[in-house]
Design an enzyme around this catalytic site. Structure first.
Site, PDB file in Angstrom:
ATOM      1  N   TRP A  78       0.855  -1.205   0.000  1.00 25.33           N
ATOM      2  CA  TRP A  78       0.000   0.000   0.000  1.00 25.33           C
ATOM      3  C   TRP A  78       0.880   1.240   0.000  1.00 25.33           C
ATOM      4  O   TRP A  78       2.082   1.133   0.257  1.00 25.33           O
ATOM      5  CB  TRP A  78      -0.928   0.005   1.228  1.00 25.33           C
ATOM      6  CG  TRP A  78      -2.236   0.680   0.936  1.00 25.33           C
ATOM      7  CD1 TRP A  78      -2.622   1.928   1.330  1.00 25.33           C
ATOM      8  CD2 TRP A  78      -3.301   0.145   0.148  1.00 25.33           C
ATOM      9  NE1 TRP A  78      -3.878   2.193   0.831  1.00 25.33           N
ATOM     10  CE2 TRP A  78      -4.314   1.123   0.102  1.00 25.33           C
ATOM     11  CE3 TRP A  78      -3.507  -1.051  -0.539  1.00 25.33           C
ATOM     12  CZ2 TRP A  78      -5.508   0.959  -0.593  1.00 25.33           C
ATOM     13  CZ3 TRP A  78      -4.690  -1.234  -1.234  1.00 25.33           C
ATOM     14  CH2 TRP A  78      -5.682  -0.242  -1.261  1.00 25.33           C
ATOM     15  N   ASP A  94      -0.080  10.987  -0.185  1.00 24.63           N
ATOM     16  CA  ASP A  94      -1.148  11.993  -0.132  1.00 24.63           C
ATOM     17  C   ASP A  94      -2.506  11.339   0.127  1.00 24.63           C
ATOM     18  O   ASP A  94      -2.610  10.114   0.199  1.00 24.63           O
ATOM     19  CB  ASP A  94      -1.175  12.793  -1.440  1.00 24.63           C
ATOM     20  CG  ASP A  94      -1.626  11.952  -2.633  1.00 24.63           C
ATOM     21  OD1 ASP A  94      -1.354  10.731  -2.660  1.00 24.63           O
ATOM     22  OD2 ASP A  94      -2.263  12.509  -3.543  1.00 24.63           O
ATOM     23  N   GLU A 133      -3.444   8.566  -1.997  1.00 22.27           N
ATOM     24  CA  GLU A 133      -2.629   7.357  -1.805  1.00 22.27           C
ATOM     25  C   GLU A 133      -1.714   7.053  -2.984  1.00 22.27           C
ATOM     26  O   GLU A 133      -1.387   5.904  -3.243  1.00 22.27           O
ATOM     27  CB  GLU A 133      -3.524   6.134  -1.537  1.00 22.27           C
ATOM     28  CG  GLU A 133      -4.630   6.413  -0.557  1.00 22.27           C
ATOM     29  CD  GLU A 133      -5.282   5.159  -0.021  1.00 22.27           C
ATOM     30  OE1 GLU A 133      -6.070   4.553  -0.745  1.00 22.27           O
ATOM     31  OE2 GLU A 133      -4.968   4.775   1.132  1.00 22.27           O
TER      32      GLU A 133
END
Ligand SMILES: *[C@@H]1O[C@H](CO)[C@@H](O)[C@H](O)[C@H]1NC(C)=O
Ligand SMILES: *[C@@H]1O[C@H](CO)[C@@H](O)[C@H](O)[C@H]1NC(C)=O
Ligand SMILES: *[C@@H]1O[C@H](CO)[C@@H](O)[C@H](O)[C@H]1NC(C)=O
Ligand SMILES: *[C@@H]1O[C@H](CO)[C@@H](O)[C@H](O)[C@H]1NC(C)=O
Ligand SMILES: *[C@@H]1O[C@H](CO)[C@@H](O)[C@H](O)[C@H]1NC(C)=O
Length: 596
Positions: free
Chosen positions: A152, A208, A211
């Site tokens: 992620w 941010d 993502e």
């Protein structure tokens, strides 16, 4: 959202929702149509939020008590049934505001469940770290509160700041009610962890709110500033003077840094700096910032980019224009000065890079906030910076201040209200069946797309509707703030003092020594010689066996250190672990250690 490959548009169902106001409607008809849309959509949006909150929300099986999922979809077309710290905090801000405004007392149980869930989530070790080593920057967790361990865009540093802002609103309300024990024993320890994270990491890059970009994000910096500002007041009220000063000092540094996102030559906010190249920087990030840091007591001040500030209006003009023309077929042919569908940023390609409901609503909300403020102030000021924004509504308007009794004021506010309503009318036009708000609507024909029932979309509808009705959130202390001319940094221990802001720390180490043996100090920052035994600072033995030295370190710096002994050229280090300390924001401190 959302950090994954975009899917085929052909997967998207082609049913169009209820048809809304025709954009060519007359002013009166459109406004009454927006009024009636808002009255039907408000309860749908509220129910849409509650359905996505555990343990008993209708659309979030498996979500623990207090957990807010981003959306119910678990894989087709996207998997959003996780809890994001950011989304969850933004959603609970809406519910807490409703509660503290006395509009819905039934929300209290959910609020305390959300706090309890947040307290558990803070302690969950995750791929970003533990509670004390960066884990608070983890963007999302599984809905059963276990860590999400897949790849992620992490860390995301807006989450802890937003959670602190939301919880602080609740804490301030309860304090006023005289319920100090819950604030002191439950809320303050919860908020303090998030704020300490912000204090120590605001000057580091991260992903941010979308993502995608690992850089410095305007939204993140602005909400960090707000969180520290409010947190300083809460810390003082809790009797924690050291944190109060540290948060205030860092808030000043963050506010200074915030100014560097503004491009005075381009007259807009570059939403990602220190990275994030390949984009114009025009991004709804900046419009969301303006509404989430709106302070009804702060007039049209530019330092905090208030919604009616000239910088925020110039930015609104530039961001909206970046979505005009042929980028989105559904915007084609809509003339300048009329509302268009708004996406995240024009280069977006996620899930087809479509307009989003929440960004289109935020674009309206900034204008409603501005209208609220002009009415309160009793005038509109047009500057060279905001002139182009205002010329959309009155080509002949000139730089100046227009009192609420002037015809220019009436013309401008009337036209801006109509313009703002136009963004809501676009959401109405492309809304899903039964008033459902997904994440996106397609650029080609406005069909709902990507995640269905996005919790944040519903929250964005409620805040925009409230702002239109003049119901605004509480003040947070932005009034009168000005940015220092010279910025200081705090990069969490890597040195860097910038200018001026240092605090004097006296290190006292009790150590018995043999004749000819001396005590030195070194540690993780420049001021402590970066762990160099050769350059280590010599302590004085005037008060033997207490050895002393006073060192100026950057205000707020978090650092590690150890004492060493030198005898006949041989160096002996203290035993582990490293000692660690976070300098206060100002003043001086004495630290008392004993050799180990
Ligand atoms: C204080 O607030 C908490 C959270 O709302 C609640 O559980 C508790 O009962 C309140 N205590 C008092 C004395 O009102
Ligand atoms: C850290 O702060 C300094 C001073 O405001 C600024 O120049 C720098 O870009 C900041 N870096 C990050 C990553 O925030
Ligand atoms: C993000 O950028 C920082 C430097 O600015 C770097 O240290 C970090 O590894 C990057 N993270 C990812 C996941 O790329
Ligand atoms: C203390 O800090 C040094 C320098 O960063 C590091 O090499 C060492 O592993 C640290 N010791 C412990 C026990 O964390
Ligand atoms: C260290 O000792 C001094 C007295 O020598 C005292 O004033 C100071 O408060 C102590 N510091 C801490 C952090 O306890």
């Amino acid at each position: 959202m959302r950090f994954s490959a975009y899917l085929l548009l052909s997967l998207v169902p082609t049913v169009l929702g209820t048809s809304g106001g025709d954009l060519d409607d007359g002013l009166t008809r459109r406004q009454s149509s927006v009024d009636s849309f808002i009255s039907t959509e408000s309860p749908i949006a509220k129910a849409g939020i509650l359905a996505n909150i555990g343990p008993s929300g209708a659309k979030c099986q498996g979500a623990k008590s207090g957990v807010v999922i981003a959306g119910p979809s678990t894989g087709n077309p996207v998997d959003y049934a996780f809890t994001w710290t950011r989304d969850s905090a933004l959603v609970y801000k809406v519910l807490i505001d409703q509660y503290i405004q006395g509009r819905d007392n039934s929300l209290l149980t959910g609020i305390t469940n959300w706090v309890a869930s947040g307290l558990r989530l803070q302690q969950v070790s995750n791929p970003s770290g533990t509670v004390s080593s960066g884990g608070l920057g983890e963007p999302k967790f599984n809905r059963d509160e276990t860590p999400f361990t897949g790849g992620w865009g992490r860390p995301q540093r807006d989450g802890p700041a937003l959670r602190a802002i939301t919880t602080t609103a609740f804490a301030n309300y309860l304090s006023k009610q005289g319920n100090t024990s819950y604030v002191t024993n439950t809320l303050w320890p919860f908020i303090r962890l998030d704020l300490d994270y912000v204090r120590d990491s605001w000057n580091l890059t991260g992903f941010d709110l979308w993502e995608e970009v690992n850089a410095s994000s305007f939204f993140t910096t602005a909400v960090q500033h707000r969180a520290l500002r409010e947190g300083a007041k809460l810390a003082a009220a809790q009797g924690d003077a050291a944190r109060s000063t540290a948060y205030t000092t860092q808030a000043g540094n963050v506010l200074c840094f915030l100014q560097s996102y503004w491009s005075s030559s381009q007259k807009y906010i570059i939403s990602n700096i220190n990275g994030g190249g390949g984009r114009s920087g025009l991004d709804a990030n900046s419009i969301l910032t303006s509404i989430h840091t709106f302070d009804p007591a702060a007039g049209c001040e530019a330092a905090t980019f208030q919604p009616c500030s000239d910088v925020a209006l110039a930015n609104h003009f530039a961001v909206v224009n970046s979505f005009r023309g042929s980028l989105y077929p559904i915007n084609s042919g809509i003339p300048a000065g009329s509302a268009v569908a708004i996406g995240r940023y024009k280069e977006d390609s996620y899930f087809g890079g479509n307009p989003w409901y929440l960004t289109t609503l935020a674009t309206a909300e900034q204008l409603y906030d501005a209208l609220y403020q002009w009415k309160k102030i009793g005038s509109i000021t047009v500057t060279a910076t905001s002139l182009q924004f205002f010329q959309q509504f009155s080509p002949s308007v000139a730089v100046g201040t227009y009192a609420s009794t002037s015809s220019t004021y009436t013309t401008l506010t009337g036209a801006i209200k109509t313009y703002a309503d136009g963004f809501v009318a676009i959401v109405q036009k492309y809304i899903g069946a039964g008033g459902a708000l997904a994440e996106q609507f397609t650029r080609a024909n406005g069909t709902p797309a990507s995640a269905p029932d996005l919790t944040w979309s519903y929250a964005a509808a409620l805040t925009a509707f409230d702002a239109r009705a003049g119901v605004v959130p509480g003040s947070w202390g932005a009034a009168g703030l000005t940015a220092p001319a010279q910025c200081s940094t705090n990069n969490g221990g890597g040195g860097g003092g910038g200018g001026g802001n240092t605090v004097a720390i006296t290190f006292q180490e009790t150590a018995t020594t043999v004749w000819g043996e001396n005590i030195f100090l070194t540690g993780s920052i420049d001021a402590l010689k970066n762990w160099s035994p050769n350059d280590a600072l010599a302590l004085s033995a005037d008060s033997y066996p207490v050895w002393k030295i006073t060192v100026n370190v950057p205000a707020g710096a978090n650092f590690q250190y150890k004492f060493i002994r030198k005898f006949n050229g041989a160096v002996t280090w203290e035993s582990d672990p490293n000692r660690s300390y976070t300098a206060p924001g100002s003043g001086s401190v004495t630290l008392n250690d004993s050799w180990r």
